[in-house]
Design a protein around this motif. Structure first.
Motif, PDB file in Angstrom:
ATOM      1  N   ARG A  42      -2.728   7.973   0.303  1.00  0.00           N
ATOM      2  CA  ARG A  42      -2.718   7.591  -1.105  1.00  0.00           C
ATOM      3  C   ARG A  42      -3.171   6.130  -1.239  1.00  0.00           C
ATOM      4  O   ARG A  42      -2.689   5.255  -0.509  1.00  0.00           O
ATOM      5  N   THR A  43      -4.058   5.864  -2.153  1.00  0.00           N
ATOM      6  CA  THR A  43      -4.439   4.484  -2.459  1.00  0.00           C
ATOM      7  C   THR A  43      -3.460   3.908  -3.464  1.00  0.00           C
ATOM      8  O   THR A  43      -3.190   4.526  -4.505  1.00  0.00           O
ATOM      9  N   VAL A  44      -2.906   2.736  -3.155  1.00  0.00           N
ATOM     10  CA  VAL A  44      -1.929   2.094  -4.027  1.00  0.00           C
ATOM     11  C   VAL A  44      -2.305   0.621  -4.189  1.00  0.00           C
ATOM     12  O   VAL A  44      -3.143   0.096  -3.462  1.00  0.00           O
ATOM     13  N   ARG A  45      -1.659  -0.021  -5.117  1.00  0.00           N
ATOM     14  CA  ARG A  45      -1.863  -1.454  -5.275  1.00  0.00           C
ATOM     15  C   ARG A  45      -1.229  -2.184  -4.093  1.00  0.00           C
ATOM     16  O   ARG A  45      -0.273  -1.715  -3.498  1.00  0.00           O
ATOM     17  N   SER A  46      -1.796  -3.326  -3.748  1.00  0.00           N
ATOM     18  CA  SER A  46      -1.206  -4.156  -2.705  1.00  0.00           C
ATOM     19  C   SER A  46       0.049  -4.798  -3.271  1.00  0.00           C
ATOM     20  O   SER A  46      -0.016  -5.622  -4.183  1.00  0.00           O
ATOM     21  N   ALA A  47       1.190  -4.382  -2.760  1.00  0.00           N
ATOM     22  CA  ALA A  47       2.464  -4.802  -3.347  1.00  0.00           C
ATOM     23  C   ALA A  47       3.548  -4.737  -2.275  1.00  0.00           C
ATOM     24  O   ALA A  47       3.347  -4.144  -1.200  1.00  0.00           O
ATOM     25  N   PRO A  48       4.716  -5.317  -2.531  1.00  0.00           N
ATOM     26  CA  PRO A  48       5.806  -5.246  -1.555  1.00  0.00           C
ATOM     27  C   PRO A  48       6.180  -3.809  -1.216  1.00  0.00           C
ATOM     28  O   PRO A  48       6.049  -2.898  -2.039  1.00  0.00           O
ATOM     29  N   VAL A  49       6.641  -3.615   0.025  1.00  0.00           N
ATOM     30  CA  VAL A  49       7.055  -2.300   0.492  1.00  0.00           C
ATOM     31  C   VAL A  49       8.524  -2.363   0.904  1.00  0.00           C
ATOM     32  O   VAL A  49       8.979  -3.358   1.473  1.00  0.00           O
ATOM     33  N   LEU A  50       9.253  -1.306   0.606  1.00  0.00           N
ATOM     34  CA  LEU A  50      10.649  -1.179   1.029  1.00  0.00           C
ATOM     35  C   LEU A  50      10.680  -0.260   2.237  1.00  0.00           C
ATOM     36  O   LEU A  50      10.186   0.873   2.188  1.00  0.00           O
ATOM     37  N   SER A  51      11.235  -0.751   3.359  1.00  0.00           N
ATOM     38  CA  SER A  51      11.295   0.030   4.590  1.00  0.00           C
ATOM     39  C   SER A  51      12.753   0.319   4.947  1.00  0.00           C
ATOM     40  O   SER A  51      13.553  -0.609   5.091  1.00  0.00           O
ATOM     41  N   ASN A  52      13.079   1.610   5.083  1.00  0.00           N
ATOM     42  CA  ASN A  52      14.468   2.042   5.294  1.00  0.00           C
ATOM     43  C   ASN A  52      14.740   2.450   6.736  1.00  0.00           C
ATOM     44  O   ASN A  52      13.889   3.059   7.383  1.00  0.00           O
ATOM     45  N   SER A  53      15.950   2.167   7.207  1.00  0.00           N
ATOM     46  CA  SER A  53      16.443   2.689   8.487  1.00  0.00           C
ATOM     47  C   SER A  53      17.912   3.042   8.328  1.00  0.00           C
ATOM     48  O   SER A  53      18.707   2.202   7.895  1.00  0.00           O
ATOM     49  N   PHE A  54      18.254   4.272   8.686  1.00  0.00           N
ATOM     50  CA  PHE A  54      19.627   4.752   8.549  1.00  0.00           C
ATOM     51  C   PHE A  54      20.053   5.397   9.865  1.00  0.00           C
ATOM     52  O   PHE A  54      19.455   6.386  10.300  1.00  0.00           O
ATOM     53  N   GLY A  55      21.095   4.838  10.511  1.00  0.00           N
ATOM     54  CA  GLY A  55      21.462   5.283  11.840  1.00  0.00           C
ATOM     55  C   GLY A  55      22.786   6.019  11.914  1.00  0.00           C
ATOM     56  O   GLY A  55      23.580   6.012  10.972  1.00  0.00           O
ATOM     57  N   PHE A  56      23.024   6.675  13.062  1.00  0.00           N
ATOM     58  CA  PHE A  56      24.314   7.291  13.328  1.00  0.00           C
ATOM     59  C   PHE A  56      25.420   6.261  13.114  1.00  0.00           C
ATOM     60  O   PHE A  56      25.254   5.073  13.379  1.00  0.00           O
ATOM     61  N   GLY A  57      26.556   6.740  12.657  1.00  0.00           N
ATOM     62  CA  GLY A  57      27.645   5.843  12.315  1.00  0.00           C
ATOM     63  C   GLY A  57      27.545   5.331  10.894  1.00  0.00           C
ATOM     64  O   GLY A  57      28.343   4.505  10.467  1.00  0.00           O
ATOM     65  N   GLY A  58      26.522   5.808  10.157  1.00  0.00           N
ATOM     66  CA  GLY A  58      26.332   5.345   8.782  1.00  0.00           C
ATOM     67  C   GLY A  58      25.762   3.952   8.695  1.00  0.00           C
ATOM     68  O   GLY A  58      25.926   3.255   7.689  1.00  0.00           O
ATOM     69  N   GLN A  59      25.036   3.497   9.723  1.00  0.00           N
ATOM     70  CA  GLN A  59      24.466   2.149   9.750  1.00  0.00           C
ATOM     71  C   GLN A  59      23.180   2.112   8.934  1.00  0.00           C
ATOM     72  O   GLN A  59      22.162   2.684   9.329  1.00  0.00           O
ATOM     73  N   ASN A  60      23.204   1.454   7.808  1.00  0.00           N
ATOM     74  CA  ASN A  60      22.055   1.360   6.916  1.00  0.00           C
ATOM     75  C   ASN A  60      21.457  -0.043   6.969  1.00  0.00           C
ATOM     76  O   ASN A  60      22.186  -1.037   6.954  1.00  0.00           O
ATOM     77  N   ALA A  61      20.140  -0.127   7.035  1.00  0.00           N
ATOM     78  CA  ALA A  61      19.452  -1.416   7.001  1.00  0.00           C
ATOM     79  C   ALA A  61      18.124  -1.239   6.289  1.00  0.00           C
ATOM     80  O   ALA A  61      17.400  -0.269   6.547  1.00  0.00           O
ATOM     81  N   CYS A  62      17.804  -2.155   5.401  1.00  0.00           N
ATOM     82  CA  CYS A  62      16.569  -2.073   4.612  1.00  0.00           C
ATOM     83  C   CYS A  62      15.872  -3.432   4.597  1.00  0.00           C
ATOM     84  O   CYS A  62      16.525  -4.475   4.518  1.00  0.00           O
ATOM     85  N   LEU A  63      14.550  -3.376   4.677  1.00  0.00           N
ATOM     86  CA  LEU A  63      13.724  -4.576   4.615  1.00  0.00           C
ATOM     87  C   LEU A  63      12.742  -4.488   3.460  1.00  0.00           C
ATOM     88  O   LEU A  63      12.254  -3.407   3.145  1.00  0.00           O
ATOM     89  N   VAL A  64      12.455  -5.618   2.862  1.00  0.00           N
ATOM     90  CA  VAL A  64      11.348  -5.723   1.910  1.00  0.00           C
ATOM     91  C   VAL A  64      10.309  -6.629   2.539  1.00  0.00           C
ATOM     92  O   VAL A  64      10.616  -7.747   2.958  1.00  0.00           O
ATOM     93  N   LEU A  65       9.090  -6.111   2.650  1.00  0.00           N
ATOM     94  CA  LEU A  65       7.988  -6.868   3.259  1.00  0.00           C
ATOM     95  C   LEU A  65       6.877  -7.004   2.242  1.00  0.00           C
ATOM     96  O   LEU A  65       6.506  -6.026   1.576  1.00  0.00           O
ATOM     97  N   SER A  66       6.346  -8.213   2.128  1.00  0.00           N
ATOM     98  CA  SER A  66       5.305  -8.476   1.142  1.00  0.00           C
ATOM     99  C   SER A  66       4.004  -8.878   1.830  1.00  0.00           C
ATOM    100  O   SER A  66       4.016  -9.703   2.749  1.00  0.00           O
ATOM    101  N   PRO A  67       2.877  -8.302   1.387  1.00  0.00           N
ATOM    102  CA  PRO A  67       1.583  -8.697   1.982  1.00  0.00           C
ATOM    103  C   PRO A  67       1.291 -10.170   1.747  1.00  0.00           C
ATOM    104  O   PRO A  67       1.746 -10.760   0.759  1.00  0.00           O
ATOM    105  N   ALA A  68       0.527 -10.756   2.646  1.00  0.00           N
ATOM    106  CA  ALA A  68       0.107 -12.131   2.444  1.00  0.00           C
ATOM    107  C   ALA A  68      -0.802 -12.215   1.232  1.00  0.00           C
ATOM    108  O   ALA A  68      -1.579 -11.304   0.956  1.00  0.00           O
ATOM    109  N   PRO A  69      -0.713 -13.311   0.472  1.00  0.00           N
ATOM    110  CA  PRO A  69      -1.602 -13.463  -0.688  1.00  0.00           C
ATOM    111  C   PRO A  69      -3.073 -13.415  -0.276  1.00  0.00           C
ATOM    112  O   PRO A  69      -3.421 -13.895   0.801  1.00  0.00           O
TER     113      PRO A  69
END
Length: 415
Positions: A388-415
């Motif tokens: 899919r072609t999308v606008r260049s914009a921040p992305v939300l990246s999810n990781s969810f592990g055993f034990g209910g360990q949740n971690a999320c990152l927001v990464l933004s492209p360089a200008p």
């Protein structure tokens, strides 16, 4: 350009990326494999020979370890440390780090879910009947913190050297915590990411006994199918991804090429079940909202979501519910890279963050491999079929592990 964010914290630039993964041994190789939505799962002869219930996995393609370390060094380390060290070396080369960095201002933050367990397993099977015949390097090889310490030793990084074990969220946790240390002035530079090498008899058999993995032994290339209607479990993979994170102003001052920026991070815990997610996705959604708030963004600012997307019934269902909650029914495009590489356990979050940033910069979101129809398509905008072609914009990246360990990152492209 401002060196600090709206809260007065140092901004965190991504200046180097190194990978050793089933999708490829360079970031560009991996990016092209993901765009092609090409599964890397294949039959593993040793699993067949040992009559393991699941006989396939996603393995790192051959490369030359001799280009990174001596034979003596290679004998002293296990596979997870080897993959992590080689990926770290590539990341440092990509970042073109100067040789005069203050050693006390540089550090290593690494996540691993399995760590040295494969070496422990092999040693016990080979030498368990003769304890005094144990190899002299048994303990250093099996220590969970060996990959991080070996990386620190290789590059002379004397600052914080920490290992994180938050199951499948480990790599994401390591990146987020490294970003925090740079934001608050504890470090100027960090090598951060995750690594695991879990394709062994005991680990694969254990996952099979849990009914967590797919048993499509006759068609392994079709087994990992995140969010698909007929998904039946995840596929185990191995690999490592390391990123060089730097204080933004210092990276700019030395003329570094900046891939992008870590702008948001959050973590929490379902506190619900040791292997199953909270089914309504409420805690995971709270983690996603917190990461966006940390970045100073609203859901509408997100260009796409890189889902954890394990290809298990309960996890994908809960994550879809979480995305729906976070974005109040207005889901951005959602992809899941594990259809290509399988689940690298502690290495997944770091690889997916790196590739999510690459996708955001290119304005391209890969289709989910092997997925055509999904019961979750009614609540989230799954990218299937073609990129899919999308606008260049921040992305939300999810990781969810055993034990209910949740971690999320927001990464933004360089200008």
């Amino acid at each position: 350009m401002n060196a600090r964010d709206a809260r007065g914290r140092f901004r965190v630039a991504v200046t180097g990326i190194g990978v050793k993964t089933p999708a490829g041994n360079t970031p560009e190789e991996a990016f092209q494999t993901f765009l092609a939505a090409k599964s890397t799962a294949a039959t593993v002869d040793r699993l067949v020979a040992e009559a393991v219930p699941v006989r396939f996995a996603c393995l790192v393609p051959p490369f030359e370890p001799e280009a990174y370390l001596t034979r003596r060094e290679a004998r002293q380390i296990d596979r997870v440390t080897l993959l992590a060290l080689c990926a770290a070396a590539d990341a440092v080369t990509d970042a073109r780090l100067p040789g005069d960095l203050p050693p006390d201002r540089t550090g290593v933050q690494l996540g691993t879910g399995i760590g040295g367990l494969p070496s422990m397993e092999a040693t016990a099977l080979d030498h368990g009947g003769f304890p005094m015949g144990m190899p002299v390097h048994t303990v250093p090889r099996t220590m969970t913190n060996s990959p991080a310490c070996r990386i620190a030793m290789r590059f002379g990084f004397r600052g914080s050297c920490t290992t994180y074990a938050t199951a499948c969220a480990s790599g994401t946790t390591a990146l987020g915590e490294a970003a925090r240390k740079i934001r608050h002035g504890e470090l100027d530079v960090a090598l951060a990411g995750g690594a695991d090498a879990p394709v062994t008899t005991v680990i694969m058999s254990g996952f099979a006994r849990m009914r967590a993995v797919s048993l499509r032994n006759e068609e392994p290339w079709l087994a990992s199918r995140p969010f698909a209607a007929d998904r039946d479990g995840f596929v185990v993979g191995e690999g490592a991804a390391l990123l060089v994170l730097e204080r933004w102003d210092l990276a700019v001052a030395r003329g570094a090429r900046i891939h992008g920026e870590i702008t948001g991070y959050a973590d929490n815990c379902d506190a619900f079940h040791i292997v199953a997610p909270h089914k309504d996705g409420s805690v995971a959604a709270a983690c996603m909202r917190s990461a966006l708030a940390d970045a100073g963004l609203s859901p509408a600012d997100v260009g796409h979501v890189n889902a954890h997307g394990t290809s298990t019934l309960l996890n994908d269902r809960a994550e879809a519910a979480a995305i729906d909650r976070c974005f109040a029914g207005q889901s951005p495009p959602v992809t899941a890279l594990k259809g290509v590489t399988g689940h690298l356990i502690g290495g997944s979050g770091a690889l997916e963050a790196a590739l999510a940033l690459r996708c955001a910069s290119a304005g391209l979101v890969p289709a989910i491999a092997n997925t055509r129809t999904s019961p979750e398509a009614d609540v989230v905008d799954l990218v299937t079929g073609v990129p899919r072609t999308v606008r260049s914009a921040p992305v939300l990246s999810n990781s969810f592990g055993f034990g209910g360990q949740n971690a999320c990152l927001v990464l933004s492209p360089a200008p």
